[in-house]
Scaffold this motif. Structure first.
Motif, short mmCIF file in Angstrom:
data_model
loop_
_atom_site.label_atom_id
_atom_site.label_comp_id
_atom_site.label_asym_id
_atom_site.label_seq_id
_atom_site.Cartn_x
_atom_site.Cartn_y
_atom_site.Cartn_z
N ASP A 153 0.71 -1.13 -0.12
CA ASP A 153 0.09 0.00 0.07
C ASP A 153 1.00 1.41 0.05
OD1 ASP A 153 -2.56 -1.08 0.13
OD2 ASP A 153 -2.03 -1.78 2.20
N SER A 340 -2.39 0.58 -4.43
CA SER A 340 -2.34 -0.84 -3.77
C SER A 340 -2.01 -1.54 -4.72
CB SER A 340 -3.54 -1.01 -2.95
OG SER A 340 -4.64 -1.13 -3.70
N SER A 342 -1.78 -6.23 -4.58
CA SER A 342 -1.81 -7.39 -3.86
C SER A 342 -1.64 -8.85 -4.53
CB SER A 342 -3.27 -7.67 -3.05
OG SER A 342 -4.14 -7.63 -4.03
N TRP A 354 -4.87 -4.54 -8.38
CA TRP A 354 -4.20 -3.52 -7.96
C TRP A 354 -5.01 -2.39 -8.14
CZ3 TRP A 354 -3.63 0.11 -11.81
CH2 TRP A 354 -3.76 -0.43 -13.28
#
Length: 488
Positions: A153, A340, A342, A354
């Motif tokens: 993040d 962000s 992940s 994302w």
């Protein structure tokens, strides 16, 4: 519904739809680039006043100040003050005080806090990145599943209107103020140690004179008592002699107590154990330090600007000015870039969602709180300005008074010296005449008291020369300069 203390928050970052991305890639990139371009252009200017140090030359060179002149004066004599005393015991005490005194330790701790505040403030310039990771395995009847996730993040608030820059200016100024406070603590500590040391040496000399007077008075009382027993002296004279001896003894005891009190003060300042301190004091004879070649009639006003307390007050003023910009910037929009990423792996299947985009916060209604914050910051600046102007006047006053007092002590010394010599000679002559039976005991006591008072006046004026010199040393900042960089 938006309340008065809320801000309209527009969040344009979200996980993009692949279909949307394929259909509108140019529009999305154009919008993002446009926002970034506007942000960078806006970030070139910081709101709030640009600080300039107040002009104090007119105040410092005002005709109301007579002793301090804008030219002349031998400042070299002032900056080498301690060397001119030539007292090894005092130098040792000064060194002990500087290495083990709570006031300096507190000032050093305040510098460390200020430096940490600068680092924290400047960190706001940089984007933040936070990582996370986890792994787990679920086992249920008939199936087992393994899942591993990881993510990042990121956020970055663009300093559109200079809030961070003004905060950094304020933090830097406060750090410089705390450094000046440390120098001020050093100057004050050195002056206090020197003052107590000179006071103790003068107390020792007065004590020696008092003890000598007590012994002389006791000898006179013994002679008078024997003379009374022989029927050659009146009982009233014997009573006067006994009373004089008792008074002299009480004076010596009180003087000893004053010297001991001064020793206690030096113990507190230097941090030395009292036995070690007394040993250091006894390593030299009981005499005042000799100050040679120290006489300053005028001082350049520029030297006052080097006083660390004035530097600290001026830097506090600069910090207050920067805080006006911080409060003003809080009234304007805030723009942040958020993103962000992940990654998830579940039984061999990978997914990587994302998101990225700007986030804009607009202060709309706040009931006048933000305007009041600006007014409060401006009032704090006005208060800091008044404090600085008062500090300048106080600095000039202290120098003026120290110069006048020292010059007065110098001019009095020769007269007091002649007075002490004359009264002592007269007292010796009266005592010799009294022993020969040619003078009264009352005249002897009066002559002795006058001689003692004159000797104490001489010790006092010699002490005052040194004390007023120390006060002058402190009043001009102790020779410290702004360029000094030996803070802890």
């Amino acid at each position: 519904m938006v309340t008065s203390d809320q801000a309209l928050h527009i969040d344009t970052h979200q996980q993009p739809d692949p279909n949307t991305m394929l259909s509108r890639p140019r529009f999305t990139r154009h919008r993002t680039l446009t926002l970034l371009h506007c942000a960078l252009l806006s970030a070139c200017a910081a709101v709030g006043p640009s600080y300039q140090a107040p002009a104090t030359e007119q105040l410092l060179t005002s005709s109301q100040w007579q002793a301090v002149q804008p030219h002349g004066g031998d400042t070299a004599a002032l900056l080498t003050w301690w060397k001119r005393l030539q007292d090894s015991s005092l130098n040792a005490l000064l060194q002990s005080a500087e290495t083990n005194n709570p006031s300096l330790q507190k000032a050093a701790a305040n510098i460390t806090l200020a430096r940490a505040n600068v680092s924290t403030t400047r960190a706001s310039y940089q984007p933040t990145l936070t990582g996370s990771a986890s792994a787990r395995r679920n086992n249920t009847p008939g199936s087992a599943q393994s899942t591993a996730t990881g993510g990042l993040d990121a956020s970055w608030e663009l300093d559109l209107f200079g809030s961070v820059r003004r905060s950094a200016e304020s933090a830097d100024a406060l750090l410089q103020a705390r450094q000046a406070d440390w120098h001020d603590a050093r100057v004050s500590l050195a002056a206090e140690v020197a003052t107590d040391y000179v006071t103790y040496r003068a107390c020792q000399l007065t004590l020696l004179a008092s003890q000598a007077d007590a012994r002389s008075s006791q000898t006179t009382a013994d002679i008078t008592r024997r003379s009374l027993q022989a029927g050659m002296t009146a009982r009233a004279d014997a009573a006067l002699a006994v009373a004089s001896a008792a008074s002299a003894s009480a004076t010596a005891i009180a003087q000893q107590a004053e010297c001991d009190v001064t020793v206690k003060a030096l113990v507190a300042l230097t941090g030395l154990a009292e036995p070690a301190l007394r040993q250091q004091l006894d390593s030299q004879p009981a005499q005042l330090p000799t100050l040679t070649g120290f006489q300053i009639n005028t001082l350049p006003v520029d030297l006052l600007s080097q006083r660390p307390d004035l530097v600290s007050t001026e830097r506090a003023l600069a910090a207050a000015s920067a805080q006006i910009g911080v409060a003003e910037a809080d009234r304007y929009p805030r723009l942040s870039l958020l993103g962000s990423l992940s990654a998830t792996r579940t039984d061999g299947v990978n997914t990587t969602p994302w998101s990225f985009g700007p986030s804009l916060s607009l202060p709309l209604l706040n009931g006048g709180a933000k305007r009041a914050a600006v007014d409060s910051a401006q009032a704090a600046y006005d208060l800091a300005l008044a404090n600085y102007q008062q500090a300048v006047r106080t600095a000039v006053q202290e120098v003026e008074q120290s110069l006048v007092r020292q010059m007065s002590a110098v001019r009095r010394t020769a007269d007091v010296q002649r007075s002490a010599t004359g009264y002592r000679s007269y007292a010796n002559a009266v005592e010799a005449n009294w022993r020969a039976g040619g003078d009264s005991l009352l005249n002897l006591e009066l002559a002795r008291r006058n001689a003692i008072a004159a000797e104490q006046s001489l010790i006092t004026v010699q002490r005052d020369q040194l004390l007023y010199g120390i006060a002058l040393y402190k009043a001009v900042g102790g020779g410290w300069t702004v360029s000094t960089g030996d803070t802890p």
